[in-house]
Design a protein around this motif. Sequence first.
Motif, short mmCIF file in Angstrom:
data_model
loop_
_atom_site.label_atom_id
_atom_site.label_comp_id
_atom_site.label_asym_id
_atom_site.label_seq_id
_atom_site.Cartn_x
_atom_site.Cartn_y
_atom_site.Cartn_z
N LEU A 26 0.84 -1.20 0.00
CA LEU A 26 0.00 0.00 0.00
C LEU A 26 0.87 1.25 0.00
N GLU A 27 1.92 1.25 0.81
CA GLU A 27 2.84 2.40 0.85
C GLU A 27 3.52 2.61 -0.50
N ALA A 28 3.95 1.52 -1.12
CA ALA A 28 4.60 1.62 -2.43
C ALA A 28 3.63 2.18 -3.46
N LEU A 29 2.40 1.71 -3.45
CA LEU A 29 1.40 2.23 -4.40
C LEU A 29 1.08 3.70 -4.11
N SER A 30 1.04 4.07 -2.84
CA SER A 30 0.78 5.47 -2.48
C SER A 30 1.89 6.39 -2.99
N GLN A 31 3.12 5.89 -2.99
CA GLN A 31 4.23 6.67 -3.52
C GLN A 31 4.14 6.79 -5.05
N LEU A 32 3.74 5.72 -5.69
CA LEU A 32 3.62 5.73 -7.15
C LEU A 32 2.43 6.56 -7.63
N TYR A 33 1.35 6.53 -6.88
CA TYR A 33 0.11 7.19 -7.27
C TYR A 33 -0.42 8.05 -6.12
N PRO A 34 0.26 9.16 -5.84
CA PRO A 34 -0.19 10.01 -4.72
C PRO A 34 -1.54 10.66 -5.03
N ASP A 35 -2.29 10.93 -3.95
CA ASP A 35 -3.55 11.65 -4.09
C ASP A 35 -3.26 13.06 -4.58
N LYS A 36 -4.10 13.53 -5.47
CA LYS A 36 -3.94 14.90 -5.97
C LYS A 36 -4.71 15.84 -5.03
N THR A 37 -4.11 16.98 -4.74
CA THR A 37 -4.76 17.94 -3.85
C THR A 37 -5.21 19.19 -4.58
N ASP A 38 -5.26 19.16 -5.90
CA ASP A 38 -5.67 20.32 -6.71
C ASP A 38 -7.13 20.59 -6.55
#
Length: 66
Positions: A54-66
Amino acid sequence: MAAGSGGMDWAALMRAGLRGLGLRPEEFWRLTPAELLLMLGSDERTAPLNRDRLEALSQLYPDKTD
Protein backbone atom coordinates in the motif's frame (compact mmCIF):
# COMPACT_ATOMS: atom_id res chain seq x y z
CA MET A 1 2.85 -17.73 -16.62
CA ALA A 2 3.89 -16.56 -20.01
CA ALA A 3 5.38 -18.45 -22.87
CA GLY A 4 8.64 -17.33 -24.41
CA SER A 5 6.79 -15.38 -27.11
CA GLY A 6 5.03 -13.20 -24.54
CA GLY A 7 1.75 -15.14 -24.69
CA MET A 8 0.13 -17.51 -22.24
CA ASP A 9 1.85 -20.84 -21.68
CA TRP A 10 -1.35 -22.87 -22.13
CA ALA A 11 0.36 -26.25 -21.77
CA ALA A 12 1.72 -25.30 -18.34
CA LEU A 13 -1.60 -23.74 -17.31
CA MET A 14 -3.50 -26.83 -18.41
CA ARG A 15 -1.14 -29.11 -16.47
CA ALA A 16 -1.53 -26.93 -13.39
CA GLY A 17 -5.30 -26.76 -13.71
CA LEU A 18 -6.06 -30.34 -14.75
CA ARG A 19 -3.37 -32.19 -12.81
CA GLY A 20 -2.55 -29.80 -10.00
CA LEU A 21 -6.03 -28.51 -9.18
CA GLY A 22 -7.92 -31.57 -10.40
CA LEU A 23 -10.21 -29.54 -12.65
CA ARG A 24 -12.20 -31.26 -15.38
CA PRO A 25 -11.53 -29.89 -18.88
CA GLU A 26 -14.91 -28.13 -19.06
CA GLU A 27 -14.21 -26.47 -15.69
CA PHE A 28 -10.76 -25.38 -16.84
CA TRP A 29 -12.03 -23.79 -20.05
CA ARG A 30 -14.81 -21.90 -18.25
CA LEU A 31 -12.25 -20.05 -16.12
CA THR A 32 -10.71 -16.77 -17.16
CA PRO A 33 -6.90 -16.67 -17.03
CA ALA A 34 -7.15 -14.35 -14.01
CA GLU A 35 -9.40 -16.81 -12.17
CA LEU A 36 -7.05 -19.69 -12.90
CA LEU A 37 -4.01 -17.73 -11.74
CA LEU A 38 -5.87 -16.76 -8.58
CA MET A 39 -6.68 -20.42 -7.89
CA LEU A 40 -3.04 -21.32 -8.45
CA GLY A 41 -1.86 -18.50 -6.21
CA SER A 42 0.77 -17.59 -8.78
CA ASP A 43 -0.25 -14.08 -9.84
CA GLU A 44 1.34 -11.20 -7.92
CA ARG A 45 -1.61 -8.97 -8.87
CA THR A 46 -3.91 -11.14 -6.79
CA ALA A 47 -1.70 -11.22 -3.70
CA PRO A 48 -3.20 -9.66 -0.58
CA LEU A 49 -2.51 -5.97 -0.22
CA ASN A 50 -0.22 -5.52 2.78
CA ARG A 51 1.03 -2.28 4.39
CA ASP A 52 4.31 -2.26 2.43
CA ARG A 53 2.54 -2.71 -0.90
CA LEU A 54 0.00 0.00 0.00
CA GLU A 55 2.84 2.40 0.85
CA ALA A 56 4.60 1.62 -2.43
CA LEU A 57 1.40 2.23 -4.40
CA SER A 58 0.78 5.47 -2.48
CA GLN A 59 4.23 6.67 -3.52
CA LEU A 60 3.62 5.73 -7.15
CA TYR A 61 0.11 7.19 -7.27
CA PRO A 62 -0.19 10.01 -4.72
CA ASP A 63 -3.55 11.65 -4.09
CA LYS A 64 -3.94 14.90 -5.97
CA THR A 65 -4.76 17.94 -3.85
CA ASP A 66 -5.67 20.32 -6.71
